[in-house]
Write an enzyme that holds these catalytic residues in place. Structure first.
Site, PDB file in Angstrom:
ATOM      1  N   ASP A  16      -5.703   5.909   7.082  1.00 41.37           N
ATOM      2  CA  ASP A  16      -5.226   4.911   6.725  1.00 41.37           C
ATOM      3  C   ASP A  16      -4.566   4.153   8.294  1.00 41.37           C
ATOM      4  O   ASP A  16      -4.124   4.893   9.173  1.00 41.37           O
ATOM      5  CB  ASP A  16      -3.655   5.301   6.107  1.00 41.37           C
ATOM      6  CG  ASP A  16      -3.800   5.794   4.550  1.00 41.37           C
ATOM      7  OD1 ASP A  16      -5.051   5.473   4.180  1.00 41.37           O
ATOM      8  OD2 ASP A  16      -3.023   6.673   4.110  1.00 41.37           O
ATOM      9  N   ARG A  31      -3.875 -12.524  14.802  1.00 41.15           N
ATOM     10  CA  ARG A  31      -3.644 -11.602  15.607  1.00 41.15           C
ATOM     11  C   ARG A  31      -2.531 -10.386  14.978  1.00 41.15           C
ATOM     12  O   ARG A  31      -1.634 -10.816  14.642  1.00 41.15           O
ATOM     13  CB  ARG A  31      -2.725 -12.326  16.804  1.00 41.15           C
ATOM     14  CG  ARG A  31      -3.679 -13.403  17.541  1.00 41.15           C
ATOM     15  CD  ARG A  31      -4.566 -12.842  18.214  1.00 41.15           C
ATOM     16  NE  ARG A  31      -5.402 -13.966  18.967  1.00 41.15           N
ATOM     17  CZ  ARG A  31      -6.577 -13.733  19.890  1.00 41.15           C
ATOM     18  NH1 ARG A  31      -6.888 -12.587  19.987  1.00 41.15           N
ATOM     19  NH2 ARG A  31      -7.291 -14.827  20.597  1.00 41.15           N
ATOM     20  N   ARG A  92     -13.460   7.312   4.343  1.00 43.74           N
ATOM     21  CA  ARG A  92     -13.199   6.071   4.154  1.00 43.74           C
ATOM     22  C   ARG A  92     -12.047   5.803   4.905  1.00 43.74           C
ATOM     23  O   ARG A  92     -11.452   6.372   5.299  1.00 43.74           O
ATOM     24  CB  ARG A  92     -13.287   5.625   2.666  1.00 43.74           C
ATOM     25  CG  ARG A  92     -11.802   6.311   2.012  1.00 43.74           C
ATOM     26  CD  ARG A  92     -11.847   6.092   0.509  1.00 43.74           C
ATOM     27  NE  ARG A  92     -10.564   6.780  -0.090  1.00 43.74           N
ATOM     28  CZ  ARG A  92      -9.566   6.440  -0.650  1.00 43.74           C
ATOM     29  NH1 ARG A  92      -9.643   5.059  -0.769  1.00 43.74           N
ATOM     30  NH2 ARG A  92      -8.556   6.978  -1.092  1.00 43.74           N
ATOM     31  N   SER A 224       6.056   8.373 -14.699  1.00 40.24           N
ATOM     32  CA  SER A 224       6.538   7.373 -13.657  1.00 40.24           C
ATOM     33  C   SER A 224       7.057   6.209 -14.389  1.00 40.24           C
ATOM     34  O   SER A 224       6.207   5.500 -15.042  1.00 40.24           O
ATOM     35  CB  SER A 224       5.769   7.183 -12.551  1.00 40.24           C
ATOM     36  OG  SER A 224       6.117   6.221 -11.648  1.00 40.24           O
ATOM     37  N   ASP A 256       2.661   9.619  -4.246  1.00 39.26           N
ATOM     38  CA  ASP A 256       2.142  11.146  -3.643  1.00 39.26           C
ATOM     39  C   ASP A 256       3.442  11.952  -3.411  1.00 39.26           C
ATOM     40  O   ASP A 256       3.401  12.776  -3.328  1.00 39.26           O
ATOM     41  CB  ASP A 256       1.121  10.893  -2.470  1.00 39.26           C
ATOM     42  CG  ASP A 256       0.012  10.237  -2.691  1.00 39.26           C
ATOM     43  OD1 ASP A 256      -0.486  10.589  -4.085  1.00 39.26           O
ATOM     44  OD2 ASP A 256      -0.504   9.425  -2.204  1.00 39.26           O
TER      45      ASP A 256
END
Length: 310
Positions: A16, A31, A92, A224, A256
């Protein structure tokens, strides 16, 4: 190998990256601030959450290429025990960027590289050799893996008398319910799909969850409800917990964190009333931090204390 109460499985982890910028303009160079790197992916995030609460787990995940090595280093820096299964394709990446001008968050995710049959066999063989009280299978599946992959893990868990917690969606979740698991955590939309209806109202959630439990799909269904909180349903109980009102900065890793909080509480033999409140506390605390940082322990503890009597 040392015995662990909790083993987490991440077949499609991610490196990440998160950053900030000012102003999104097409066809112009944007930027960005110095990026932050975190080890990500469902099961890895669950292990990170458990570690923040002072617990231990073994994180089992695939690792490929240069990004996989960075991922392993980041997991090690979190002082999390891990077992990396080498795969040919690179791990990934995912990318989160916040526009400081508007406070808008942009999230970019990539699909995982294909897993070969040989690599899948290695994964399942590794899982079958580990003895644990709880197995957490969390996250999406890579290309090349069939939708019954988590179902195969469910069969392994039954043989070893491990309690399997699954946090995924779609066909992979439907398949695993055919074998049966200990706990699932769908959202309301996912729960509706599981019982074959278009949508569910709040007052219909309890009956829908109990339908899955009655069919043998799961012993516990945690639904949830997003900003409304969550419910924990068993054959004989229903417990609704509201979400505390916090200043949200990012929802990355909130689900998570919720699973991590609940799994830690279960491993501590806490009553289900506390299990769901630890889950909501950790999930809500995760939204208070930027990027992919999950939650701070002091925030989770404070929110849990607030939720104790709710």
């Amino acid at each position: 190998m040392k015995a662990f109460d909790i083993v987490t499985i991440t077949v499609n982890p991610a490196l990440d990256k998160s950053t900030h910028f000012k102003g999104l303009v097409a066809e112009q160079k944007i930027r960005c601030a110095t990026p932050r790197y975190d080890a990500g992916g469902g099961g890895i995030n669950v292990s990170k959450a458990i570690a923040r609460l002072g617990g231990e787990s073994l994180a089992v995940f695939t690792s490929g290429g240069a990004t996989g090595k960075i991922l392993e280093d980041l997991v090690e820096k979190e002082s999390i025990a891990y077992h990396a299964i080498e795969v040919e394709t690179w791990t990934r990446e995912s990318f989160v960027a916040v526009d400081d001008n508007t406070n808008s968050q942009y999230r970019f995710g990539f699909t995982g590289g294909e897993i070969s049959l040989e690599e899948e066999s290695k994964l399942l063989e590794t899982i079958s050799t580990i003895q644990s009280r709880f197995i957490v299978a969390s996250g999406s599946l890579n290309e090349g893996l069939s939708t019954d992959f988590y179902q195969k893990i469910a069969k392994i868990a039954k043989k070893s008398n491990s309690k399997l917690i699954v946090d995924t969606s779609g066909e992979a979740l439907k398949k695993v319910l055919e074998t049966g698991v200990y706990l699932i955590k769908p959202n309301v939309g996912e729960l509706a799909k599981l019982i074959g209806v278009e949508k569910l109202e709040m007052e219909e959630v309890n009956a829908a969850a109990k339908q899955i439990i009655a069919s043998g799909g799961a012993e516990i269904v945690v639904v949830s409800l997003g900003p409304q909180g969550a419910v924990l349903v068993t054959k004989n109980s229903y417990d609704y917990v509201p979400a505390p009102n916090v200043a949200k900065k990012s929802t990355v890793g909130a689900g998570d964190s919720m699973v991590g909080g609940m799994t830690w509480a279960l491993a501590q033999n806490k009553p289900l009333k506390e299990v769901i409140r630890w889950g909501v506390a950790c999930g809500s605390a995760a939204t208070m931090n930027e990027g992919t940082q999950l939650f701070k322990l002091e925030d989770a503890k404070r929110l849990f204390e607030w939720l104790k009597d709710k």
